[in-house]
Motif scaffolding. Sequence first.
Motif, PDB file in Angstrom:
ATOM      1  N   ILE A   1       0.826  -1.215   0.000  1.00  0.00           N
ATOM      2  CA  ILE A   1       0.000   0.000   0.000  1.00  0.00           C
ATOM      3  C   ILE A   1       0.858   1.263   0.000  1.00  0.00           C
ATOM      4  O   ILE A   1       0.508   2.266  -0.616  1.00  0.00           O
ATOM      5  CB  ILE A   1      -1.021   0.008   1.181  1.00  0.00           C
TER       6      ILE A   1
ATOM      7  N   LEU B   1       0.318   4.102  -2.831  1.00  0.00           N
ATOM      8  CA  LEU B   1      -0.113   5.469  -2.497  1.00  0.00           C
ATOM      9  C   LEU B   1       0.677   6.560  -3.233  1.00  0.00           C
ATOM     10  O   LEU B   1       0.381   7.735  -3.098  1.00  0.00           O
ATOM     11  CB  LEU B   1      -0.065   5.701  -0.984  1.00  0.00           C
TER      12      LEU B   1
ATOM     13  N   LYS C   1      -2.357   7.881  -8.298  1.00  0.00           N
ATOM     14  CA  LYS C   1      -3.507   8.767  -8.095  1.00  0.00           C
ATOM     15  C   LYS C   1      -4.812   7.976  -8.024  1.00  0.00           C
ATOM     16  O   LYS C   1      -5.872   8.531  -7.766  1.00  0.00           O
ATOM     17  CB  LYS C   1      -3.606   9.761  -9.262  1.00  0.00           C
ATOM     18  N   ARG C   2      -4.687   6.661  -8.288  1.00  0.00           N
ATOM     19  CA  ARG C   2      -5.888   5.818  -8.296  1.00  0.00           C
ATOM     20  C   ARG C   2      -5.454   4.411  -7.916  1.00  0.00           C
ATOM     21  O   ARG C   2      -4.392   3.959  -8.366  1.00  0.00           O
ATOM     22  CB  ARG C   2      -6.467   5.843  -9.708  1.00  0.00           C
ATOM     23  N   ILE C   3      -6.253   3.743  -7.094  1.00  0.00           N
ATOM     24  CA  ILE C   3      -5.930   2.376  -6.699  1.00  0.00           C
ATOM     25  C   ILE C   3      -7.086   1.452  -7.062  1.00  0.00           C
ATOM     26  O   ILE C   3      -8.230   1.670  -6.645  1.00  0.00           O
ATOM     27  CB  ILE C   3      -5.629   2.267  -5.185  1.00  0.00           C
TER      28      ILE C   3
ATOM     29  N   ARG D   1     -10.650   3.302  -6.514  1.00  0.00           N
ATOM     30  CA  ARG D   1     -10.820   4.598  -5.851  1.00  0.00           C
ATOM     31  C   ARG D   1      -9.700   5.571  -6.192  1.00  0.00           C
ATOM     32  O   ARG D   1      -8.609   5.177  -6.579  1.00  0.00           O
ATOM     33  CB  ARG D   1     -10.896   4.403  -4.340  1.00  0.00           C
ATOM     34  N   LYS D   2     -10.027   6.834  -6.038  1.00  0.00           N
ATOM     35  CA  LYS D   2      -9.041   7.906  -6.182  1.00  0.00           C
ATOM     36  C   LYS D   2      -8.168   7.954  -4.939  1.00  0.00           C
ATOM     37  O   LYS D   2      -8.650   7.691  -3.841  1.00  0.00           O
ATOM     38  CB  LYS D   2      -9.779   9.250  -6.245  1.00  0.00           C
ATOM     39  N   VAL D   3      -6.906   8.339  -5.095  1.00  0.00           N
ATOM     40  CA  VAL D   3      -6.064   8.610  -3.925  1.00  0.00           C
ATOM     41  C   VAL D   3      -6.173  10.105  -3.657  1.00  0.00           C
ATOM     42  O   VAL D   3      -5.939  10.924  -4.552  1.00  0.00           O
ATOM     43  CB  VAL D   3      -4.599   8.206  -4.185  1.00  0.00           C
TER      44      VAL D   3
ATOM     45  N   GLU E   1      -3.382  12.034   1.169  1.00  0.00           N
ATOM     46  CA  GLU E   1      -2.848  10.711   1.533  1.00  0.00           C
ATOM     47  C   GLU E   1      -1.773  10.243   0.550  1.00  0.00           C
ATOM     48  O   GLU E   1      -1.123   9.225   0.772  1.00  0.00           O
ATOM     49  CB  GLU E   1      -3.968   9.670   1.647  1.00  0.00           C
ATOM     50  N   ARG E   2      -1.569  10.999  -0.514  1.00  0.00           N
ATOM     51  CA  ARG E   2      -0.570  10.568  -1.504  1.00  0.00           C
ATOM     52  C   ARG E   2       0.834  10.630  -0.924  1.00  0.00           C
ATOM     53  O   ARG E   2       1.170  11.543  -0.180  1.00  0.00           O
ATOM     54  CB  ARG E   2      -0.627  11.444  -2.759  1.00  0.00           C
TER      55      ARG E   2
END
Length: 237
Positions: free
Chosen positions: A201, A205, A208-210, A222-224, A228-229
Amino acid sequence: MLIELKNIIKNYDNGGLITNVLRGINLEVKEGEFMAIMGPSGSGKSTLMHTIGFLDRPTSGEYLFDGIDTKDFTDDELARIRNERIGFVFQSFNLLPRTTVLDNVILPLLYSSSKKGLEQRAKNALEAVGLGERITFMSNQISGGQKQRVAIARALVCDPKVIFADEPTGNLDSKSGSTVMHILEKLNKEGRTIILVTHDINVALHAKRIVTIRDGEIISDRKVLEEERVHSKEAID
Ligand SMILES: Nc1ncnc2c1ncn2[C@@H]1O[C@H](COP(=O)(O)OP(=O)(O)O)[C@@H](O)[C@H]1O
Ligand SMILES: [Mg+2]
């Protein structure tokens, strides 16, 4: 849309024993995205990456690349698109040993249709990953972190639209891994699409998207959030 997958299914048939590895993947990726694919070992991450990267064809489903149905391409055409539009980075680097850093990076250009200024293009790619000074070293005489940077230069040299990186930091210490992530962040900032496969993880991170997969299905996308990036501060030397 750069990549559009519609109900992609991938089964492996080993002497009548069928394994369902991808079970109906629907996914869209726009140009310029930085996406991480996460999931436990055996969930189908590499298979999905190989399918999107034309290393393997799906059993069924539709895959549009740049709006064109990839079913219409012959294997030779797919190989050409793969070479010219897609760059790969693997956990195990996959460099030719006893071959210089420069020659490893020139190699993909030998198969490409544009052969102008091979050496200069390879040097530029090596400079982009901070290895301009190492071009005459043998690929087995440099550190793991430097090997992965050569692999990124090799992925970059044909000026691809998309870079796929499968666990690119998996064999590296945290400092070298951080440098590799710094380079991927920089390439994305310059507009390249990056698709990163990882089970970590803290690596994901950076994206920009996971997208998370489990047992061959997407279970979350989901978007990051910017707060939290993770941004790598490990500059390239
Ligand atoms: N060539 C193959 N033949 C049969 N099964 C395979 C083959 N390649 C991968 N698999 C199986 O597909 C599943 C997903 O593999 P993979 O995509 O490598 O997962 P991940 O990269 O998430 O660890 C695993 O159960 C693996 O054993
Ligand atoms: Mg894998």
